[in-house]
Design an enzyme around this catalytic site. Sequence first.
Site, PDB file in Angstrom:
ATOM      1  N   SER A  58       6.453   4.080 -16.699  1.00 14.94           N
ATOM      2  CA  SER A  58       7.287   4.665 -17.767  1.00 14.94           C
ATOM      3  C   SER A  58       8.346   5.583 -17.169  1.00 14.94           C
ATOM      4  O   SER A  58       9.488   5.638 -17.646  1.00 14.94           O
ATOM      5  CB  SER A  58       6.410   5.457 -18.743  1.00 14.94           C
ATOM      6  OG  SER A  58       5.608   4.577 -19.482  1.00 14.94           O
ATOM      7  N   GLU A  59       7.954   6.291 -16.096  1.00 13.63           N
ATOM      8  CA  GLU A  59       8.940   7.193 -15.461  1.00 13.63           C
ATOM      9  C   GLU A  59      10.097   6.371 -14.891  1.00 13.63           C
ATOM     10  O   GLU A  59      11.271   6.768 -14.998  1.00 13.63           O
ATOM     11  CB  GLU A  59       8.265   8.011 -14.343  1.00 13.63           C
ATOM     12  CG  GLU A  59       7.260   9.053 -14.816  1.00 13.63           C
ATOM     13  CD  GLU A  59       5.908   8.463 -15.231  1.00 13.63           C
ATOM     14  OE1 GLU A  59       5.659   7.268 -14.976  1.00 13.63           O
ATOM     15  OE2 GLU A  59       5.115   9.201 -15.832  1.00 13.63           O
ATOM     16  N   PRO A  81       0.812  -1.226   0.000  1.00 14.14           N
ATOM     17  CA  PRO A  81       0.000   0.000   0.000  1.00 14.14           C
ATOM     18  C   PRO A  81       0.850   1.284   0.000  1.00 14.14           C
ATOM     19  O   PRO A  81       0.512   2.255  -0.644  1.00 14.14           O
ATOM     20  CB  PRO A  81      -0.810  -0.117   1.301  1.00 14.14           C
ATOM     21  CG  PRO A  81      -0.919  -1.587   1.540  1.00 14.14           C
ATOM     22  CD  PRO A  81       0.357  -2.189   1.026  1.00 14.14           C
ATOM     23  N   GLU A  84       5.114  -3.417 -13.500  1.00  9.46           N
ATOM     24  CA  GLU A  84       6.524  -3.809 -13.646  1.00  9.46           C
ATOM     25  C   GLU A  84       7.440  -2.614 -13.915  1.00  9.46           C
ATOM     26  O   GLU A  84       8.380  -2.677 -14.697  1.00  9.46           O
ATOM     27  CB  GLU A  84       6.670  -4.895 -14.728  1.00  9.46           C
ATOM     28  CG  GLU A  84       5.816  -6.114 -14.394  1.00  9.46           C
ATOM     29  CD  GLU A  84       6.240  -7.389 -15.061  1.00  9.46           C
ATOM     30  OE1 GLU A  84       7.429  -7.525 -15.383  1.00  9.46           O
ATOM     31  OE2 GLU A  84       5.374  -8.246 -15.226  1.00  9.46           O
ATOM     32  N   GLY A 127     -13.896   5.588 -35.597  1.00 11.39           N
ATOM     33  CA  GLY A 127     -14.934   6.567 -35.263  1.00 11.39           C
ATOM     34  C   GLY A 127     -15.748   6.093 -34.066  1.00 11.39           C
ATOM     35  O   GLY A 127     -15.212   5.455 -33.149  1.00 11.39           O
ATOM     36  N   THR A 168      -1.279  -9.729  -9.084  1.00 11.01           N
ATOM     37  CA  THR A 168      -1.908 -10.440 -10.205  1.00 11.01           C
ATOM     38  C   THR A 168      -1.975 -11.931  -9.887  1.00 11.01           C
ATOM     39  O   THR A 168      -0.999 -12.503  -9.391  1.00 11.01           O
ATOM     40  CB  THR A 168      -1.101 -10.192 -11.503  1.00 11.01           C
ATOM     41  OG1 THR A 168      -1.021  -8.787 -11.715  1.00 11.01           O
ATOM     42  CG2 THR A 168      -1.747 -10.850 -12.712  1.00 11.01           C
TER      43      THR A 168
END
Length: 387
Positions: free
Chosen positions: A372-373, A135, A369, A345, A165
């Site tokens: 991006s940072e 947490p 995992e 569309g 997961t």
Amino acid sequence: MSENKNQFNVSLNEEQSILQQSVRQFAENEIKPFVLELDEAQKFPIDIVEKMGNAGFLGATIPEQYDGSGMSISDFVIIMKEISKIDASIGLILAAHHGLCLSHLFSFSNEEQKKKYIPELATGKKIGAWCLTEPFSGSDASGMKSRAVRNGDHYILNGTKNFITNASYASTFVVICIVENEGKKQHTAFIVEKSYEGVSIAKKENKLGMRASDTAQVVFSDVKVPIENRLGEEGDGFKQSLKVLDGGRIGIAALSLGIIEGCLEASIKYAKERNQFGKSLSEFQATQWKIADMSTQLEAAKFLTFQAAYLKDNGKPFGKEASYAKLFASELACSASSEAIQIHGGYGYIKEFPVEKFYRDAKLLTIGEGTSEIQRLVIARYLLNEI
Ligand SMILES: Cc1cc2nc3c(=O)[nH]c(=O)nc-3n(C[C@H](O)[C@H](O)[C@H](O)COP(=O)(O)OP(=O)(O)OC[C@H]3O[C@@H](n4cnc5c(N)ncnc54)[C@H](O)[C@@H]3O)c2cc1C
């Protein structure tokens, strides 16, 4: 299945083309008919997972001596891509089971642990999960609070792990926690069986995407873990986890490839079928450019992913390349799924067309995992330390 071990080539060799064909067929026959139903109901596809075990996907890169399929990482990329092209959430189940839990176990277990745990996981008789996040500690695993305290021939484990997961369906967890030794906090990994007293599944998450995969909180309350379940030594857990995540990122990049390829194929099909202003959408240059860009970027993402897999297959350093692949492919999965909806569309926004689900599923790939940072941080650290 490991022929391209000694040459880096994005084109598949003959055996890999056969593998791709057979996984594609599996995904079309065994997964595709159920995708919408599983997604709507957030239902874990236990039957499909069992079939993936029988097909050898769950233990793809585990050697045959432990009942695995003995494939290469490049082969695993093919499996992940083809499964995820039909249902990315099933790709995520595979990523957590094989890319994290089984990979951690196989890389850092002793022979006794291997014999006890790996065959049942490699064949899918049991499902695995990997517990790092908490947490109050996500990107910064050094801040974790879970503790294992040595008590004679066992440890007493207490803690809470978030967003795990497969948690509700897994029998075997790899859990990373802190062992305090002479005031030093040492990350240490343990194999914890769900049947141990004190292990419970708390909150099951309700998610934006990847809904057929299970994500839940796992609580460990005074769990007695035998000393023989420790993976390596006290203090090895942090380094082990970083290595596992490096490998896992190739799997997430492969999962992203599946989404991007799925978006491209759906977009081409729809653009040819749909007419506006007396022409098919595919005749508008605006559509053609979107499709050309998506395809060009997909090839680049494949290159990065197979390059990382090739390096790992050949025992070469691959951490930076795995982060390149994960960062590029996961960000691309988000932008490609957005463009694919644009091409469709209004129809792209409804569930009858696959791109709506690709868009929801893709976002997780820039988070799980290592966000991006964090990938950028990892890459920058490699570059700044290398020069
Ligand atoms: C569906 C799902 C499945 C998952 N499965 C698993 C699993 O099986 N096992 C497991 O252990 N975990 C799992 N996770 C957890 C996942 O790995 C974490 O969510 C992820 O690592 C980010 O941690 P966080 O959510 O606590 O975000 P935080 O770490 O709080 O980050 C929040 C934001 O701050 C940014 N940030 C943080 N630190 C920095 C920094 N130093 N520089 C720049 N930006 C920064 C992040 O990039 C992000 O944008 C799962 C998560 C989800 C959503």
